[in-house]
Write a protein that holds these residues in place. Structure first.
Motif, short mmCIF file in Angstrom:
data_model
loop_
_atom_site.label_atom_id
_atom_site.label_comp_id
_atom_site.label_asym_id
_atom_site.label_seq_id
_atom_site.Cartn_x
_atom_site.Cartn_y
_atom_site.Cartn_z
N ALA A 63 0.84 -1.21 0.00
CA ALA A 63 0.00 0.00 0.00
C ALA A 63 0.87 1.26 0.00
O ALA A 63 0.60 2.20 -0.76
N ALA A 64 1.91 1.26 0.80
CA ALA A 64 2.78 2.44 0.86
C ALA A 64 3.45 2.68 -0.48
O ALA A 64 3.47 3.81 -0.98
N ARG A 65 4.00 1.64 -1.07
CA ARG A 65 4.72 1.78 -2.34
C ARG A 65 3.80 2.25 -3.47
O ARG A 65 4.20 3.09 -4.26
N THR A 66 2.61 1.74 -3.55
CA THR A 66 1.72 2.13 -4.65
C THR A 66 1.06 3.48 -4.38
O THR A 66 1.06 4.36 -5.24
N ASN A 67 0.51 3.66 -3.18
CA ASN A 67 -0.22 4.89 -2.89
C ASN A 67 0.68 6.12 -2.83
O ASN A 67 0.30 7.18 -3.32
N MET A 68 1.86 6.01 -2.22
CA MET A 68 2.74 7.16 -2.10
C MET A 68 3.18 7.67 -3.47
O MET A 68 3.23 8.87 -3.71
#
Length: 115
Positions: A63-68
């Motif tokens: 989630a962090a890698r895609t959303n950020m």
């Protein structure tokens, strides 16, 4: 590899490094019509790999890698990237397979890309 692809990959690597503290080790990019499709290998930091060793950690890192990345490009479209491509970036689609440390990003531009 064309000079334009090389410069594109360098920009992507720097943006990811600035955002996550580590850029991809290897990037392969192809231009198709109005899209730049990039496969990024070796993205994760040692800390992210450790966190991803649990099911919950894996979800968090994904989630962090895609959303950020998507939020960064939505807030501050990379003008240098648009200048290099000669057209406006209109969409970014991205995903990462944490277990294999491979990401795919599709950059969709307003106009057809020329090499």
């Amino acid at each position: 590899m064309s000079k334009k692809i090389h410069e594109f990959n360098d920009m992507i690597r720097k943006l990811r490094k600035d955002l996550f503290g580590k850029g991809p080790e290897r990037i392969q990019t192809v231009f198709v019509n109005n899209m730049a499709i990039s496969t990024l290998h070796g993205n994760l930091t040692p800390t992210e790999k450790f966190i991803a060793s649990t099911a919950e950690g894996l979800k968090t890192i994904h989630a962090a890698r895609t959303n950020m990345i998507q939020e960064l490009y939505a807030k501050e479209p990379p003008t240098a990237l648009e200048e290099l491509m000669g057209t406006k970036l209109v969409h970014l689609f991205t995903d990462i397979k944490i277990e294999e440390d491979i990401a795919i990003s599709v950059f969709m531009f307003e106009d057809t890309i020329s090499e």
